[in-house]
Design an enzyme around this catalytic site. Structure first.
Site, PDB file in Angstrom:
ATOM      1  N   HIS A 422      35.281  51.688  52.057  1.00 50.08           N
ATOM      2  CA  HIS A 422      34.515  53.161  51.269  1.00 50.08           C
ATOM      3  C   HIS A 422      34.712  53.056  49.398  1.00 50.08           C
ATOM      4  O   HIS A 422      34.370  53.434  48.499  1.00 50.08           O
ATOM      5  CB  HIS A 422      34.120  54.367  52.277  1.00 50.08           C
ATOM      6  CG  HIS A 422      33.474  55.018  51.157  1.00 50.08           C
ATOM      7  ND1 HIS A 422      33.943  56.555  50.941  1.00 50.08           N
ATOM      8  CD2 HIS A 422      31.838  55.175  50.797  1.00 50.08           C
ATOM      9  CE1 HIS A 422      32.791  56.475  49.747  1.00 50.08           C
ATOM     10  NE2 HIS A 422      32.013  56.073  49.582  1.00 50.08           N
ATOM     11  N   CYS A 753      51.936  20.989  28.561  1.00 56.72           N
ATOM     12  CA  CYS A 753      51.978  21.528  29.630  1.00 56.72           C
ATOM     13  C   CYS A 753      53.080  23.113  29.567  1.00 56.72           C
ATOM     14  O   CYS A 753      53.202  23.785  30.138  1.00 56.72           O
ATOM     15  CB  CYS A 753      51.670  21.937  31.082  1.00 56.72           C
ATOM     16  SG  CYS A 753      52.973  20.250  31.517  1.00 56.72           S
TER      17      CYS A 753
END
Ligand code: PEP
Ligand code: MG
Length: 798
Positions: A422, A753
């Site tokens: 919840h 990279c």
């Protein structure tokens, strides 16, 4: 037959999604699925709806409406005490009123009919409220009205119906309607009476047809616990979690890309007490470590979820249950997902913590925001009046009664709960950062102290001491130009991959395995391979704990590595994801659990036993084979063929050939099934012999970090010489120009990279001028670098 507007009862088989005004969103959705999807194999337990008309009839006929109006005339929702007193009065008034005779008769007659269809006199049912406005797209608050489980017998069914009607006037429901400006009598309550699924004897859970955290749409996210599903929604239990990749599943692959065991401490089962028909009991310890559903069931749920999503043509939030007697899965509810589907996908909002501080507690992060304020610990709902706007709410767990104060919180921290509890659902909806499942937040955090709650660092949420500075960067993705140079990401953290997929990119140019090994596996591969032979009892126990549920310890390594890689590959599918095999140095490998046994002590690990040289060495070859098996699982079992492999630190051609031979034996043959194998270009020998390396690999990715270290002769780990290291050095630039030209001449792909282009945009511009194919960037520097690259490309054209 009476028309729909004036029927007390409508059976699921006669209800469609157009009946929301008569039976509310939940019932309309159940009826729709019962009619349309049963034939496609989705099982829905049968039932019927007591209509909104019946509710209104009840209020009018008994004079309740007038009474409620008069009670509510002095309501003031801003005063929490006033609200709860008024709500209670209304509910009591409803609870003491009997249902009109004609309505009673019909409910009983349909209840009997349903019971008979299951060959029982009085069957067990779930009685669920379905408010007519509750499930509208912008008005969905989970579990606003109550559900009653395992209800059996005429009296009990009728009582639950009245209780259900009364639940339209809980504190939170009244508060919510006032907030949204709904008239209390414009909203009606329909009731769903549905055959129970005996998940008390098996398991149940919630499925979303997307990733609830990021809004990434290509996965199904499944949670599962033992027993009845109420415990998941209420956040009572940390569930098992699974992700299934939709596009590859549709192609027939078993693409369960991630499986996590939850602790599942308790489960809700039937009790014999008709006044309290369900109860919670402890789950035996050995059961907690096991998954509460199997792979076949995971795939079946994922397939149903896709069918349901396709039927409704929108992302869905589904509750499922497995019947322990029948051994079958059922869908017991489905409604539109309301948080992510409303997000503007053209705006990228980035919360960045400027400086970290002392960590007070950690848990699971919900969303990716940051919030700060004074801590207010509230142990139970009776204390909510003391909460002030802007405070950080710290509590055991929330339920719908807490919503009025959750709305005022700057952040929420709970001891219990998983990502679909919840507190998590509401926080997401309210766009408030929340950390759930901290275990001991209420004990450690102190009333009145300042705290910063950060959900901006991936899956783990951190509560820091004090008020830390953070910034929010907003990007309009529509304004980001498209570049000719391919922009790829450097991404090694699976938990951030879904979120990162929204950053403009053409795939991942470097997915390092190291983070996955260090964070998800934590254990040296050789310690898993030689587990039985380990002499150190403490170490064995530690490994046993981390690998719970796994008899075959090698499989643990393969599975966790495959899941980490698979998650990144799924996030960017079908774009290329270049996965680099492990490149820990010996000192780093030694730091893994059990690592010291297997690693030599090297004076300079940067130049030592790393990269390709480990893979064929007798001290590591078996571990390398596990990496190959993981990659094979990602490609062949998950079906993620967008994964390419890259070999780091390959000093010689001979090494390259040896590694490829092992990979081929392990089923990773270059060229087969689209498999490409790249090599890092990060040692001067890679540049000098680029023509030769071109013959055995499909392409290069320049590792400018190591290339700078080795060309300038500087140890990357040495603080003293670090000031000299710079990719803009002409020697480095010359090497890079050379290898780009050689790769082009040999028609091989060439990218970069290393860290350089992320840190120095002008370095990125230099690479563009040299004609590089792709540049890989850290996710947080993509936008600014793209702008620089676009500028450089424009200048080149002139
Ligand atoms: C490099 O060397 O530039 C590179 C990208 O690899 P790592 O930083 O992992 O050594
Ligand atoms: Mg390197």
């Amino acid at each position: 037959m009476k028309n729909r507007e004036s029927s007390f009862i409508l059976e699921f088989k006669n209800i469609s999604i157009n009946d929301i005004p008569f039976v509310g969103g939940k019932n309309a959705s159940l009826g729709e699925m019962y009619r349309e999807l049963t034939k496609k194999g989705v099982l829905i337990p049968d039932g019927f709806a007591v209509t909104a008309y019946a509710y209104r009839y009840f209020l009018e006929k008994t004079g309740l409406k007038g009474k409620i109006k008069s009670i509510l005339s002095s309501l003031n929702v801003k005063n929490t005490r006033n609200l709860s007193e008024h709500a209670k009065k209304v509910r009591n008034e409803i609870l003491k009123t009997k249902l009109p005779e004609e309505l009673t008769k019909e409910i009983i007659s349909y209840y009997k009919k349903l019971s008979h269809s299951y060959k029982e006199k009085y069957t067990d049912v779930a009685v669920r409220s379905s408010a007519t406005a509750e499930d509208l797209p912008d008005a969905s608050f989970a579990g606003q009205q109550d559900t009653y489980l395992n209800i059996k017998g005429e009296e009990e069914v009728l009582k639950s119906c009245v209780k259900s009607f009364a639940s339209l006037f809980t504190d939170r429901a009244i508060f919510y309607r006032e907030q949204k400006g709904f008239n209390h009598f414009d909203i009606a309550l329909s009731i769903g009476i549905q055959k129970m699924v005996r998940s008390d004897l098996a398991s149940s859970g919630v499925v979303f047809s997307l990733d609830t955290e990021s809004g990434f749409k290509d996965v199904v996210y499944i949670t599962s616990i033992y027993g009845l599903g109420e415990n998941i929604v209420q956040g009572m239990v940390n569930p098992d979690e699974f992700y299934v990749h939709k596009p590859t599943m549709k192609k027939g692959f078993k693409s369960i890309i991630s499986k996590k065991v939850g602790d599942k401490k308790i489960k809700m089962i039937y009790s014999r007490n008709y006044k309290k028909p369900v109860k919670n009991i402890d789950v035996p310890k050995n059961m907690r470590k096991k998954f509460s559903i199997n792979d076949e069931e995971i795939i079946k749920l994922a397939k149903w979820t896709v069918l349901i999503e396709e039927h409704y043509k929108k992302p869905m939030d589904i509750e499922w249950a497995k019947d322990g007697k029948l051994g079958k899965l059922f869908v017991v509810q489905a409604r539109p997902e309301t948080v992510q589907s409303r997000k503007d996908s053209n705006v990228l909002e980035d919360f960045v913590l400027k400086k970290k501080g002392e960590i007070l507690v950690t848990g699971k992060s919900v969303g990716s925001r940051i919030g700060s304020g004074k801590v207010r610990v509230i142990k139970n709902v009776s204390g909510i009046n003391s909460f002030k706007k802007g405070e950080v709410l710290v509590t055991e767990m929330t339920d719908p009664d807490w919503v009025p104060i959750m709305k005022k919180a700057s952040a929420i921290v709970t001891n219990r709960g998983g990502r679909t509890c919840h507190a998590a659902i509401i926080s997401r909806e309210l766009k408030i950062p929340a950390i759930v499942g901290t275990d001991n937040g209420t004990e450690i955090l102190k009333n009145g102290e300042f705290a910063t709650v950060s959900c901006a660092q991936g899956e783990t949420g951190y509560v820091y001491k004090g008020k830390l500075k953070y910034k929010i960067i907003k990007h309009n993705l529509k304004k980001i130009p498209k570049t000719k140079t391919k922009i790829m990401l450097i991404s090694g953290t699976p938990e951030e991959a879904f979120e990162q997929s929204f950053i403009p990119n053409e795939g991942v140019g470097l997915a390092r395995e190291e983070f996955i090994i260090a964070s998800y596996i934590k254990i040296h591969p050789n310690a898993l391979i030689n587990f039985e032979k380990l002499k150190d009892k403490k170490l064995k126990k530690q490994i046993e704990n981390l690998t719970k549920g796994y008899k075959d310890k090698k499989q643990f390594y393969i599975d966790k590595l495959a899941e980490g890689i698979g998650t990144i590959a799924a996030a960017f599918y079908p774009k290329d994801v270049i996965v680099r095999t492990s490149d820990f140095k010996t000192n780093e490998y030694a730091n893994l659990i059990g690592g010291k046994i297997y690693e030599p002590n090297e004076e300079n690990p940067m130049l030592g036993w790393r990269g390709a040289s480990r893979y064929y060495h007798k001290g590591f070859i078996e571990a390398f084979k596990l990496e190959c098996k993981a990659l094979k699982k990602v490609r062949n079992t998950f079906g993620l063929k967008n994964v390419k492999v890259m070999i780091p630190f390959c000093r010689t051609i001979k090494e390259g050939k040896k590694v490829e031979k092992i990979m081929k034996k392990e089923g990773l043959k270059r060229g087969k099934d689209g498999l490409e194998i790249y090599v890092m270009c990060e040692i001067p020998s890679n540049v000098v012999l680029a023509d030769e390396f071109s013959k055995i690999f499909d392409g290069f990715s320049i590792g400018s970090n190591d290339l700078t270290q080795l060309a300038l002769g500087l140890d990357r780990d040495s603080e003293v010489v670090s000031g000299i290291a710079n990719e803009n050095n002409p020697a480095i630039k010359k090497l890079i120009s050379e290898v780009i030209q050689k790769a082009k001449k040999n028609s091989k792909k060439i990218g970069i990279c290393g860290q350089g282009p992320s840190d120095f945009p002008e370095f990125a511009q230099f690479l563009v001028k040299e004609g590089i194919d792709s540049i890989s960037l850290n996710p947080d520097s993509v936008i600014k670098t793209i702008l620089k690259i676009a500028e450089a490309e424009k200048n080149l054209k002139r």
